[in-house]
Scaffold this motif. Sequence first.
Motif, short mmCIF file in Angstrom:
data_model
loop_
_atom_site.label_atom_id
_atom_site.label_comp_id
_atom_site.label_asym_id
_atom_site.label_seq_id
_atom_site.Cartn_x
_atom_site.Cartn_y
_atom_site.Cartn_z
N MET A 1 0.84 -1.20 0.00
CA MET A 1 0.00 0.00 0.00
C MET A 1 0.87 1.25 0.00
O MET A 1 2.02 1.22 0.42
N LEU A 3 1.92 4.65 1.61
CA LEU A 3 1.82 5.24 2.94
C LEU A 3 1.45 6.71 2.79
O LEU A 3 2.32 7.58 2.71
N ASN A 4 0.15 7.00 2.71
CA ASN A 4 -0.27 8.39 2.52
C ASN A 4 -0.18 9.20 3.80
O ASN A 4 0.70 10.01 3.96
N ARG A 5 -1.11 8.93 4.72
CA ARG A 5 -1.08 9.68 5.99
C ARG A 5 -0.74 8.72 7.12
O ARG A 5 -1.49 7.79 7.41
N SER A 68 -8.50 9.90 9.98
CA SER A 68 -8.12 10.25 8.61
C SER A 68 -6.79 9.60 8.21
O SER A 68 -6.31 9.78 7.10
N ASP A 70 -3.99 6.49 7.49
CA ASP A 70 -3.92 5.11 6.98
C ASP A 70 -3.26 4.21 8.01
O ASP A 70 -3.55 3.03 8.11
N VAL A 71 -2.30 4.80 8.73
CA VAL A 71 -1.52 4.02 9.70
C VAL A 71 -1.30 4.89 10.94
O VAL A 71 -1.00 6.08 10.81
N TRP A 93 -12.94 2.70 12.11
CA TRP A 93 -11.64 3.00 11.47
C TRP A 93 -10.93 1.68 11.12
O TRP A 93 -10.83 0.78 11.95
N GLY A 95 -7.76 1.43 9.58
CA GLY A 95 -6.34 1.58 9.23
C GLY A 95 -5.46 0.61 10.02
O GLY A 95 -5.93 -0.16 10.85
N TYR A 96 -4.17 0.69 9.75
CA TYR A 96 -3.20 -0.17 10.45
C TYR A 96 -2.76 0.51 11.74
O TYR A 96 -2.45 1.71 11.75
N LYS A 131 -5.21 -5.92 11.17
CA LYS A 131 -4.83 -4.50 11.09
C LYS A 131 -3.98 -4.06 12.28
O LYS A 131 -3.49 -2.94 12.30
N ASP A 376 4.47 -0.94 3.04
CA ASP A 376 4.78 -0.18 1.82
C ASP A 376 5.43 -1.06 0.74
O ASP A 376 5.68 -0.61 -0.36
#
Length: 380
Positions: A1, A3-5, A68, A70-71, A93, A95-96, A131, A376
């Motif tokens: 994936m 790593l955006n936010r 908001s 991702d991790v 939520w 996310g990880y 997760k 990532d």
Amino acid sequence: MKLNRVGFVGWRGMVGSVLLQRMIEEDDFSLIEQPVFYTTSQTGQPGPDIGREIQPLQEAFDLESLASLDVIVTCQGGDYTAEAHAKLRQQGWNGYWIDAASSLRMSADSTIILDPVNMPVIEQGLANGQKDFIGGNCTVSLMVMALDGLLNSDLGNADLVEWISVATYQAISGGGARQMRELVEQMGVVNRAASDLVKNPASSILDIDKAVIDAIRSDQLPTGEIGVPLAGNLLPWIDKDLDSGSSREEWKGAVETNKILGREAKPIPIESTCIRVGTMRCHSQSFTIKLKKDLPLDEIEQILEQGNDWVTLVENTREASLAKLTPASVSGTLTIPVGRVRKLNLGARYISAFTVGDQLLWGAAEPLRRMLRILDHSSL
Ligand code: HSE
């Protein structure tokens, strides 16, 4: 994936600071589109210097902001995990959650991360949609890194270990930064109590000894953090009393090891006695191991040495052991030396081994930063 936010909570504490330091050294932040730093007390203040512009610190319990991400990577501690993780998951939520604290470790929905040893277990967790990826107890992670070759199946050596008995010699960093400071203060009090006598060659050693023990027992010795004297002393109990004769730290040795190895259904019996000693950040461990097979010593050494890229075999000599198998030589490094390997007179399948590892690196921060790379798909 991608790593955006990625959010970081508890980055200012001891484990968090080591994590940031390692991430900067390894250029991990370049993988993250937007790192977001959180605080429980300084919202709006500037974040840490990671060599690029970042937004001001966000409130660590701001669920909207957290949701908001991702991790989330947290070194904030178990109380934070208990509250924030539960609320975020309740509100959906997905996310990880990468965590250094113990709260979620033994949950059926989490994986304990120690990728040099258990990459297949981590990959299976990801494939199953897990997760929550949680760093192991420091002592456990360092033991498993050291004994990887004997414990792990990826070298075709599956099931070499019948049981392990371990005595630990754990550093005060396991108790946190404040306890580290207090240990150094205790050392100072002890030193000052005896220093005039020590400097005088005519003084009696029994007088020096008395000055030291009197200082250790006196109310001059600060014990507000550790609870008892540690300088010139050792503590044969770490963490809570489980009312079973074992401490919580000793219980973790068995259950976490088997979870890391993905063998909860067929656990290796492991018994520990966990002891606090007056070292700063390296945990040492002395193992007695019963093997399932009578292997020649050189083969055992080779299996240990091939366990992973961080293990180094220390020749079982006085000189090599004192030079390379001590907290003084290992502190601040990722090296996991294993030495004192020998066959015991107890029988052909009994061996001993000794290891030392930095509990803030492989014992805490390192598996967390590597999990970001695993998500990532970056090189480790
Ligand atoms: N419980 C460990 C210790 C620290 O007290 O040394 C972190 O896992």
